[in-house]
Design a protein around this motif. Structure first.
Motif, PDB file in Angstrom:
ATOM      1  N   SER A   9       0.829  -1.208   0.000  1.00  0.00           N
ATOM      2  CA  SER A   9       0.000   0.000   0.000  1.00  0.00           C
ATOM      3  C   SER A   9       0.861   1.255   0.000  1.00  0.00           C
ATOM      4  O   SER A   9       0.381   2.333  -0.310  1.00  0.00           O
ATOM      5  CB  SER A   9      -0.928  -0.009   1.203  1.00  0.00           C
ATOM      6  OG  SER A   9      -0.163  -0.016   2.386  1.00  0.00           O
ATOM      7  N   THR A 152      -7.607   3.981   1.336  1.00  0.00           N
ATOM      8  CA  THR A 152      -6.538   3.031   1.039  1.00  0.00           C
ATOM      9  C   THR A 152      -6.630   1.746   1.852  1.00  0.00           C
ATOM     10  O   THR A 152      -6.370   0.661   1.327  1.00  0.00           O
ATOM     11  CB  THR A 152      -5.190   3.720   1.342  1.00  0.00           C
ATOM     12  OG1 THR A 152      -5.277   5.080   0.931  1.00  0.00           O
ATOM     13  CG2 THR A 152      -4.046   3.042   0.647  1.00  0.00           C
ATOM     14  N   SER A 175      -3.948   8.251  -2.259  1.00  0.00           N
ATOM     15  CA  SER A 175      -3.868   6.952  -2.940  1.00  0.00           C
ATOM     16  C   SER A 175      -4.514   6.960  -4.325  1.00  0.00           C
ATOM     17  O   SER A 175      -4.505   5.934  -4.994  1.00  0.00           O
ATOM     18  CB  SER A 175      -4.474   5.856  -2.061  1.00  0.00           C
ATOM     19  OG  SER A 175      -5.736   6.237  -1.578  1.00  0.00           O
ATOM     20  N   LYS A 196       2.744   6.866  -2.987  1.00  0.00           N
ATOM     21  CA  LYS A 196       1.802   5.873  -3.534  1.00  0.00           C
ATOM     22  C   LYS A 196       1.811   5.914  -5.070  1.00  0.00           C
ATOM     23  O   LYS A 196       2.041   4.909  -5.713  1.00  0.00           O
ATOM     24  CB  LYS A 196       0.400   6.130  -2.991  1.00  0.00           C
ATOM     25  CG  LYS A 196       0.375   6.383  -1.482  1.00  0.00           C
ATOM     26  CD  LYS A 196      -0.134   5.220  -0.649  1.00  0.00           C
ATOM     27  CE  LYS A 196       0.262   5.353   0.805  1.00  0.00           C
ATOM     28  NZ  LYS A 196      -0.798   5.749   1.713  1.00  0.00           N
ATOM     29  N   SER A 295     -12.753   0.204  -4.419  1.00  0.00           N
ATOM     30  CA  SER A 295     -11.611   0.969  -4.912  1.00  0.00           C
ATOM     31  C   SER A 295     -10.922   0.203  -6.039  1.00  0.00           C
ATOM     32  O   SER A 295     -10.578  -0.966  -5.871  1.00  0.00           O
ATOM     33  CB  SER A 295     -10.614   1.201  -3.782  1.00  0.00           C
ATOM     34  OG  SER A 295      -9.384   1.658  -4.324  1.00  0.00           O
ATOM     35  N   ASN A 298      -6.956   0.109  -4.473  1.00  0.00           N
ATOM     36  CA  ASN A 298      -6.615  -0.756  -3.350  1.00  0.00           C
ATOM     37  C   ASN A 298      -7.697  -1.825  -3.251  1.00  0.00           C
ATOM     38  O   ASN A 298      -8.771  -1.584  -2.701  1.00  0.00           O
ATOM     39  CB  ASN A 298      -6.521   0.031  -2.049  1.00  0.00           C
ATOM     40  CG  ASN A 298      -5.551   1.207  -2.156  1.00  0.00           C
ATOM     41  OD1 ASN A 298      -5.982   2.348  -2.340  1.00  0.00           O
ATOM     42  ND2 ASN A 298      -4.269   0.927  -2.066  1.00  0.00           N
ATOM     43  N   SER A 336      -2.607  -3.533  -3.892  1.00  0.00           N
ATOM     44  CA  SER A 336      -2.602  -2.130  -4.324  1.00  0.00           C
ATOM     45  C   SER A 336      -2.101  -2.064  -5.762  1.00  0.00           C
ATOM     46  O   SER A 336      -1.031  -2.566  -6.077  1.00  0.00           O
ATOM     47  CB  SER A 336      -1.733  -1.298  -3.387  1.00  0.00           C
ATOM     48  OG  SER A 336      -2.345  -1.262  -2.104  1.00  0.00           O
ATOM     49  N   TYR A 338      -1.332   0.557  -7.831  1.00  0.00           N
ATOM     50  CA  TYR A 338      -0.922   1.923  -8.171  1.00  0.00           C
ATOM     51  C   TYR A 338      -0.377   1.983  -9.591  1.00  0.00           C
ATOM     52  O   TYR A 338      -0.165   0.953 -10.235  1.00  0.00           O
ATOM     53  CB  TYR A 338       0.147   2.400  -7.182  1.00  0.00           C
ATOM     54  CG  TYR A 338      -0.351   2.484  -5.753  1.00  0.00           C
ATOM     55  CD1 TYR A 338      -1.465   3.251  -5.430  1.00  0.00           C
ATOM     56  CD2 TYR A 338       0.294   1.794  -4.733  1.00  0.00           C
ATOM     57  CE1 TYR A 338      -1.926   3.337  -4.125  1.00  0.00           C
ATOM     58  CE2 TYR A 338      -0.157   1.875  -3.423  1.00  0.00           C
ATOM     59  CZ  TYR A 338      -1.267   2.650  -3.122  1.00  0.00           C
ATOM     60  OH  TYR A 338      -1.718   2.723  -1.836  1.00  0.00           O
TER      61      TYR A 338
END
Ligand SMILES: *Cc1c(COP(=O)(O)O)cnc(C)c1O
Length: 361
Positions: A9, A152, A175, A196, A295, A298, A336, A338
């Motif tokens: 994360s 997050t 995030s 992030k 999300s 995440n 996560s 990203y």
């Protein structure tokens, strides 16, 4: 050999191209013999780095001209204090939506400086969801309303922004900033710690509308005074120079990948792949958040049999899929996704989940 995939994360992974660029550029010596680590923050070389990062970010987000972009030292948690200290002005109230872990942390911190009204919260049980978008409780004497559009730890994202009328909307977008296009003009202030989606730890981006800087802020330490930092182009004191250089490289990389539309399309493909695998597992894996509120960044999920959580984490790590444990407050699993996470990483995770299910299901 593939070194594996980092689903943490934060700090998150960086794109391989950015790591390569940092390896050469940060260590290169300028005419005066200095590397990026050694450049004075008031000098020309770092000035160019800072101006580049600011211009790129303004371009990516189409930041209107009446907003300031600040690159400040510290993390998002510092902004939990700096936001009320800078924006409270003559007001005595601030409003916060409670959507989960990080908004609760922001609320606790703001409560040290102002009377906090909870504008909204989700009262239901599972499946979990963001607060309903109306009605919101906004007192008359209210300096701003704070939201956390992507939670997050909880894995919750707002399906749309609330309408707060004339009350400036402030958002912790740590995030989710630069994972999709965002209409900056809907906000009075946005902030995001860099580790992030924007590079490495130690720096937070603040984007603040000009008129909000006029409010008096007698208690603010001078290094934390948005007006002073805006007036001096984020150089009221030494800024986190290397984190700013890395952010500039991340912004360049995002621009090369079709900008925010490209990031959003890729994120949606990654998230759909993973949530579909969870939903198609016949309840072996499950996501606790309601479909419209999940999300994409995440992905929180869990095993129906919690005793399989540790075996799954070990099984995934052996395949190079790292840091898939959930937030310490919730346990379970979290991936996560990203900007730096390649689509191949999510394909590898989904394959790993299917193989694990065949073995233990
Ligand atoms: C990670 C995170 C934070 C905390 O950031 P720090 O830089 O560790 O202070 C705050 N808010 C959100 C939404 C986050 O994801």
């Amino acid at each position: 050999m593939n070194a594996g995939y980092n689903f943490a994360s934060g700090p998150s992974g960086l794109p391989a191209a950015v790591v390569e660029r940092a390896r050469t550029e940060l260590f290169a010596r300028a005419d005066d013999g200095s590397t990026a680590f050694e450049q004075p923050f008031t000098g020309e070389a770092f000035g160019a780095t800072l101006a580049h990062a600011r211009a790129r970010l303004k371009d990516l987000l189409a930041v209107p001209d009446n907003y300031h972009i600040l690159f400040l030292a510290g993390g998002a948690t510092q902004q939990f204090s700096m936001v009320p200290l800078n924006l409270l002005g003559d007001a005595s109230h601030v409003a916060y939506a409670d959507s989960g872990h990080w908004s609760q942390r922001a609320i606790r911190e703001a409560g040290r400086y102002a009377a906090v009204t909870i504008a909204a919260r989700y009262e239901g049980e599972r499946p979990l969801a963001a607060p309903p978008l109306s009605p919101w409780c906004l007192p008359d004497d209210c300096a701003y309303c704070h939201i956390t559009p992507n939670e997050t730890a909880d894995g919750i994202a707002y399906p749309a922004l609330p309408d707060c009328g004339a009350v400036p909307l402030v958002a912790d977008v740590t995030s989710c900033l630069l994972t999709a296009p965002l209409e900056v003009a809907r906000f009075g202030l946005l902030y995001a710690a860099a580790q992030k989606n924007l590079g490495i730890a130690g720096m937070t981006v603040v984007i603040v509308r000009d008129d909000l800087l006029r409010r008096p802020a007698p208690l603010v330490p001078s290094s934390c005074d948005y007006r002073a930092q805006a007036a001096q182009g984020s150089r009221a004191n030494t800024p986190p120079t290397i984190a700013i250089a890395l952010a500039g490289m991340m912004f360049d990389w995002i621009a090369q990948q079709d900008g925010l539309a490209g990031m959003q399309a890729r994120l949606q493909r990654k998230a759909a792949l993973l949530y579909d695998a969870i939903d198609a597992s016949g309840g072996f894996f499950r996501a606790p958040v309601a479909p419209g509120h999940r999300s994409p960044v995440n992905v929180r999920f869990e095993l129906a049999r919690p005793e399989l959580t540790t075996p799954f984490l070990d099984y995934a790590a052996q395949r190079g899929l790292h840091h898939l444990h959930g937030h310490s407050a919730f346990g379970g699993l979290r991936a996560s996704l990203y900007n730096a996470m390649p689509e191949e990483g999510v394909h590898a995770l989904v394959t790993c989940m299917a193989d694990f299910m065949r073995r233990y299901g």
